[in-house]
Design a protein around this motif. Structure first.
Motif, PDB file in Angstrom:
ATOM      1  N   LEU A   1      82.353  37.270 -15.729  1.00  0.00           N
ATOM      2  CA  LEU A   1      81.551  38.038 -16.681  1.00  0.00           C
ATOM      3  C   LEU A   1      80.522  37.144 -17.377  1.00  0.00           C
ATOM      4  O   LEU A   1      79.371  37.560 -17.604  1.00  0.00           O
ATOM      5  CB  LEU A   1      82.459  38.724 -17.698  1.00  0.00           C
ATOM      6  N   LYS A   2      80.919  35.917 -17.719  1.00  0.00           N
ATOM      7  CA  LYS A   2      79.962  34.997 -18.344  1.00  0.00           C
ATOM      8  C   LYS A   2      78.851  34.621 -17.367  1.00  0.00           C
ATOM      9  O   LYS A   2      77.681  34.515 -17.738  1.00  0.00           O
ATOM     10  CB  LYS A   2      80.689  33.739 -18.827  1.00  0.00           C
ATOM     11  N   TRP A   3      79.224  34.429 -16.119  1.00  0.00           N
ATOM     12  CA  TRP A   3      78.227  34.100 -15.086  1.00  0.00           C
ATOM     13  C   TRP A   3      77.195  35.216 -14.947  1.00  0.00           C
ATOM     14  O   TRP A   3      75.988  34.974 -14.882  1.00  0.00           O
ATOM     15  CB  TRP A   3      78.957  33.837 -13.766  1.00  0.00           C
ATOM     16  N   VAL A   4      77.671  36.461 -14.918  1.00  0.00           N
ATOM     17  CA  VAL A   4      76.743  37.595 -14.820  1.00  0.00           C
ATOM     18  C   VAL A   4      75.871  37.670 -16.065  1.00  0.00           C
ATOM     19  O   VAL A   4      74.651  37.869 -15.977  1.00  0.00           O
ATOM     20  CB  VAL A   4      77.517  38.913 -14.608  1.00  0.00           C
ATOM     21  N   ALA A   5      76.481  37.486 -17.249  1.00  0.00           N
ATOM     22  CA  ALA A   5      75.719  37.560 -18.507  1.00  0.00           C
ATOM     23  C   ALA A   5      74.630  36.499 -18.579  1.00  0.00           C
ATOM     24  O   ALA A   5      73.590  36.696 -19.223  1.00  0.00           O
ATOM     25  CB  ALA A   5      76.677  37.414 -19.686  1.00  0.00           C
ATOM     26  N   GLN A   6      74.828  35.372 -17.899  1.00  0.00           N
ATOM     27  CA  GLN A   6      73.841  34.296 -17.901  1.00  0.00           C
ATOM     28  C   GLN A   6      72.767  34.485 -16.835  1.00  0.00           C
ATOM     29  O   GLN A   6      71.934  33.594 -16.616  1.00  0.00           O
ATOM     30  CB  GLN A   6      74.551  32.952 -17.692  1.00  0.00           C
ATOM     31  N   GLY A   7      72.794  35.643 -16.164  1.00  0.00           N
ATOM     32  CA  GLY A   7      71.781  35.917 -15.149  1.00  0.00           C
ATOM     33  C   GLY A   7      72.196  35.550 -13.745  1.00  0.00           C
ATOM     34  O   GLY A   7      71.362  35.453 -12.847  1.00  0.00           O
ATOM     35  N   ALA A   8      73.481  35.329 -13.526  1.00  0.00           N
ATOM     36  CA  ALA A   8      74.019  35.011 -12.200  1.00  0.00           C
ATOM     37  C   ALA A   8      73.322  33.817 -11.561  1.00  0.00           C
ATOM     38  O   ALA A   8      72.808  33.892 -10.449  1.00  0.00           O
ATOM     39  CB  ALA A   8      73.951  36.226 -11.282  1.00  0.00           C
TER      40      ALA A   8
ATOM     41  N   LEU B   1      80.634  39.202   0.164  1.00  0.00           N
ATOM     42  CA  LEU B   1      80.521  38.305  -0.989  1.00  0.00           C
ATOM     43  C   LEU B   1      80.573  36.864  -0.496  1.00  0.00           C
ATOM     44  O   LEU B   1      81.310  36.026  -1.014  1.00  0.00           O
ATOM     45  CB  LEU B   1      81.631  38.576  -2.004  1.00  0.00           C
ATOM     46  N   THR B   2      79.766  36.590   0.519  1.00  0.00           N
ATOM     47  CA  THR B   2      79.752  35.266   1.131  1.00  0.00           C
ATOM     48  C   THR B   2      78.381  34.604   1.030  1.00  0.00           C
ATOM     49  O   THR B   2      78.253  33.433   1.375  1.00  0.00           O
ATOM     50  CB  THR B   2      80.148  35.361   2.611  1.00  0.00           C
ATOM     51  N   ASP B   3      77.377  35.313   0.540  1.00  0.00           N
ATOM     52  CA  ASP B   3      76.017  34.798   0.505  1.00  0.00           C
ATOM     53  C   ASP B   3      75.446  34.994  -0.895  1.00  0.00           C
ATOM     54  O   ASP B   3      75.502  36.105  -1.447  1.00  0.00           O
ATOM     55  CB  ASP B   3      75.160  35.546   1.536  1.00  0.00           C
ATOM     56  N   TYR B   4      74.886  33.932  -1.484  1.00  0.00           N
ATOM     57  CA  TYR B   4      74.427  34.015  -2.873  1.00  0.00           C
ATOM     58  C   TYR B   4      73.406  35.138  -3.083  1.00  0.00           C
ATOM     59  O   TYR B   4      73.491  35.896  -4.058  1.00  0.00           O
ATOM     60  CB  TYR B   4      73.832  32.686  -3.344  1.00  0.00           C
ATOM     61  N   ALA B   5      72.437  35.250  -2.188  1.00  0.00           N
ATOM     62  CA  ALA B   5      71.393  36.267  -2.375  1.00  0.00           C
ATOM     63  C   ALA B   5      71.998  37.667  -2.417  1.00  0.00           C
ATOM     64  O   ALA B   5      71.597  38.515  -3.221  1.00  0.00           O
ATOM     65  CB  ALA B   5      70.361  36.161  -1.260  1.00  0.00           C
ATOM     66  N   GLU B   6      72.989  37.913  -1.564  1.00  0.00           N
ATOM     67  CA  GLU B   6      73.657  39.224  -1.534  1.00  0.00           C
ATOM     68  C   GLU B   6      74.473  39.418  -2.810  1.00  0.00           C
ATOM     69  O   GLU B   6      74.420  40.476  -3.459  1.00  0.00           O
ATOM     70  CB  GLU B   6      74.575  39.301  -0.312  1.00  0.00           C
ATOM     71  N   ILE B   7      75.230  38.388  -3.185  1.00  0.00           N
ATOM     72  CA  ILE B   7      76.109  38.499  -4.346  1.00  0.00           C
ATOM     73  C   ILE B   7      75.316  38.746  -5.621  1.00  0.00           C
ATOM     74  O   ILE B   7      75.650  39.630  -6.426  1.00  0.00           O
ATOM     75  CB  ILE B   7      76.952  37.217  -4.508  1.00  0.00           C
ATOM     76  N   SER B   8      74.244  37.979  -5.824  1.00  0.00           N
ATOM     77  CA  SER B   8      73.492  38.088  -7.076  1.00  0.00           C
ATOM     78  C   SER B   8      72.875  39.469  -7.242  1.00  0.00           C
ATOM     79  O   SER B   8      72.738  39.971  -8.357  1.00  0.00           O
ATOM     80  CB  SER B   8      72.403  37.013  -7.138  1.00  0.00           C
ATOM     81  N   GLY B   9      72.547  40.133  -6.125  1.00  0.00           N
ATOM     82  CA  GLY B   9      71.997  41.484  -6.212  1.00  0.00           C
ATOM     83  C   GLY B   9      73.014  42.509  -6.675  1.00  0.00           C
ATOM     84  O   GLY B   9      72.645  43.582  -7.163  1.00  0.00           O
ATOM     85  N   TRP B  10      74.286  42.187  -6.527  1.00  0.00           N
ATOM     86  CA  TRP B  10      75.352  43.095  -6.933  1.00  0.00           C
ATOM     87  C   TRP B  10      76.014  42.659  -8.247  1.00  0.00           C
ATOM     88  O   TRP B  10      77.053  43.196  -8.632  1.00  0.00           O
ATOM     89  CB  TRP B  10      76.436  43.157  -5.846  1.00  0.00           C
ATOM     90  N   ALA B  11      75.412  41.702  -8.946  1.00  0.00           N
ATOM     91  CA  ALA B  11      76.079  41.081 -10.100  1.00  0.00           C
ATOM     92  C   ALA B  11      76.497  42.092 -11.160  1.00  0.00           C
ATOM     93  O   ALA B  11      77.618  42.044 -11.677  1.00  0.00           O
ATOM     94  CB  ALA B  11      75.180  40.004 -10.710  1.00  0.00           C
ATOM     95  N   GLU B  12      75.615  43.015 -11.516  1.00  0.00           N
ATOM     96  CA  GLU B  12      75.944  43.982 -12.566  1.00  0.00           C
ATOM     97  C   GLU B  12      77.091  44.898 -12.130  1.00  0.00           C
ATOM     98  O   GLU B  12      77.979  45.223 -12.929  1.00  0.00           O
ATOM     99  CB  GLU B  12      74.709  44.819 -12.929  1.00  0.00           C
ATOM    100  N   THR B  13      77.071  45.295 -10.874  1.00  0.00           N
ATOM    101  CA  THR B  13      78.160  46.140 -10.359  1.00  0.00           C
ATOM    102  C   THR B  13      79.473  45.373 -10.354  1.00  0.00           C
ATOM    103  O   THR B  13      80.530  45.917 -10.716  1.00  0.00           O
ATOM    104  CB  THR B  13      77.823  46.623  -8.931  1.00  0.00           C
ATOM    105  N   ILE B  14      79.424  44.105  -9.950  1.00  0.00           N
ATOM    106  CA  ILE B  14      80.626  43.274  -9.952  1.00  0.00           C
ATOM    107  C   ILE B  14      81.207  43.195 -11.356  1.00  0.00           C
ATOM    108  O   ILE B  14      82.416  43.355 -11.562  1.00  0.00           O
ATOM    109  CB  ILE B  14      80.297  41.869  -9.412  1.00  0.00           C
ATOM    110  N   ALA B  15      80.338  42.963 -12.357  1.00  0.00           N
ATOM    111  CA  ALA B  15      80.805  42.887 -13.747  1.00  0.00           C
ATOM    112  C   ALA B  15      81.472  44.189 -14.174  1.00  0.00           C
ATOM    113  O   ALA B  15      82.517  44.184 -14.847  1.00  0.00           O
ATOM    114  CB  ALA B  15      79.636  42.563 -14.673  1.00  0.00           C
ATOM    115  N   GLU B  16      80.898  45.309 -13.769  1.00  0.00           N
ATOM    116  CA  GLU B  16      81.456  46.618 -14.155  1.00  0.00           C
ATOM    117  C   GLU B  16      82.837  46.833 -13.556  1.00  0.00           C
ATOM    118  O   GLU B  16      83.781  47.200 -14.268  1.00  0.00           O
ATOM    119  CB  GLU B  16      80.515  47.731 -13.696  1.00  0.00           C
ATOM    120  N   VAL B  17      82.989  46.592 -12.251  1.00  0.00           N
ATOM    121  CA  VAL B  17      84.258  46.935 -11.600  1.00  0.00           C
ATOM    122  C   VAL B  17      85.379  45.977 -11.982  1.00  0.00           C
ATOM    123  O   VAL B  17      86.550  46.379 -12.027  1.00  0.00           O
ATOM    124  CB  VAL B  17      84.116  47.032 -10.062  1.00  0.00           C
ATOM    125  N   ILE B  18      85.052  44.702 -12.283  1.00  0.00           N
ATOM    126  CA  ILE B  18      86.145  43.818 -12.701  1.00  0.00           C
ATOM    127  C   ILE B  18      86.478  44.026 -14.183  1.00  0.00           C
ATOM    128  O   ILE B  18      87.619  43.835 -14.595  1.00  0.00           O
ATOM    129  CB  ILE B  18      85.864  42.336 -12.385  1.00  0.00           C
TER     130      ILE B  18
END
Length: 328
Positions: free
Chosen positions: A71-78, A22-39
């Protein structure tokens, strides 16, 4: 980004236990939905202490405000935002969770151990003599499994060279590794002592994974200047092995008291441990006058994330106190 940096990157970085960084934006944004689910489900970050009892220095849980922000960040499209606004990254030691490169690294054996594909592997013991000519005070240490897919746990013991006495099992180990464990340096002025002339015994529990594997686990030590040490760390355990779970019983309860009555001391933390049937833990201090205080409550124990719970402030324990542990 500051939330990920402070609460997640310790594990979510190259070479650590998390499955992606979770150190690179391109990597993080690809996992955004999963991140929202687990938190949302509070599966991540993995923290299991009931907030009603105790404050812990290594509490990695998210506040409601932090959770809402992500969660708001993910909802806005990361959205990425302006990279110029990124907070400075934390620096880590490659290959270690320690605050700096270890002063000494000891491998469990000269050659890797071969783990069979199937069957039960009895606990394996490896003896190493680090040739300590003087007492060593350890302010931080980490056991790094050579192959996490087959290493269930590792305990490292220190005992006099050539001794044939019992190790005492979990009652008094030097350092340990269990699934999900993170290395935690001791507070300033606090350390464990390894006596001069000690040898190290690695006790390793392997669980075959279906294919032949090899392992060469190791431990890294950071030593402290003896003149700076004012408290010695002792590990002890409240242990209950006489379990008799009735068929179908969903909430079988058992308990144990720390065998020794404590001298005047300070409690640094607690590390609940069970295997896959473990569901919950509670630690209670018992005063000499039988007064009781709940110190740690873990209502949903998770075998895969066996946290140690380091108190934010060491708790002064009066002489004559005991520790009582209940498990479900």
């Amino acid at each position: 980004a500051p939330i990920f940096r402070d609460a997640c990157v310790q594990c979510h970085r190259e070479g650590e236990i998390a499955p992606f960084p979770l150190t690179d934006y391109a990597e993080i944004s690809g996992w955004a939905e999963t991140i929202a689910e687990v938190i949302s489900e509070q599966r991540m970050p993995p923290w299991h202490a009931n907030p009603a009892y105790g404050e812990f220095a290594n509490d990695c849980s998210l506040s409601n405000a932090q959770r809402d922000t992500v969660l708001k960040w993910v909802a806005q499209g990361a959205p990425e935002g302006d990279p110029a606004d990124l907070p400075p990254p934390r620096t880590y030691v490659s290959g270690w969770q320690l605050p700096r490169e270890p002063d000494l690294v000891v491998e469990m054996s000269a050659q890797p151990f071969e783990v069979p594909a199937t069957g039960e592997v009895k606990y394996q013991y490896f003896r190493v003599d680090p040739d300590f000519q003087e007492d060593k005070w350890v302010s931080a240490a980490q056991i790094v499994p050579g192959n996490r897919s087959v290493v269930h746990h590792v305990l490292v013991f220190a005992r006099p060279r050539g001794s044939k006495a019992s190790l005492g099992g979990e009652r008094g180990f030097l350092f340990g590794y269990v699934p999900g464990a993170l290395a935690q340096p001791y507070p300033e002025g606090v350390a464990k002592r390894i006596a001069a002339g000690s040898e190290l015994i690695f006790q390793v529990h392997y669980t075959p994974s279906g294919s032949k594997q090899t392992d060469q686990s190791r431990i890294g030590f950071i030593f402290a200047d003896p003149a700076t040490i004012h408290h010695e760390v002792i590990t002890s355990s409240a242990v209950q092995t006489r379990l008799n779970i009735p068929p179908g019983e969903a909430d079988y309860k058992t308990s144990a008291m720390l065998p020794e009555t404590l001298p005047e001391c300070e409690l640094l933390g607690m590390s609940p441990h069970m295997h896959l049937r473990g569901k919950a833990f509670r630690y209670t201090s018992v005063g000499a006058d039988d007064s009781r205080q709940i110190l740690l409550d873990v209502p949903r124990y998770d075998f895969n994330w066996q946290n140690g719970y380091r108190l934010k402030q060491p708790l002064k324990m009066a002489a004559g106190s005991k520790l009582f542990c209940e498990a479900t």
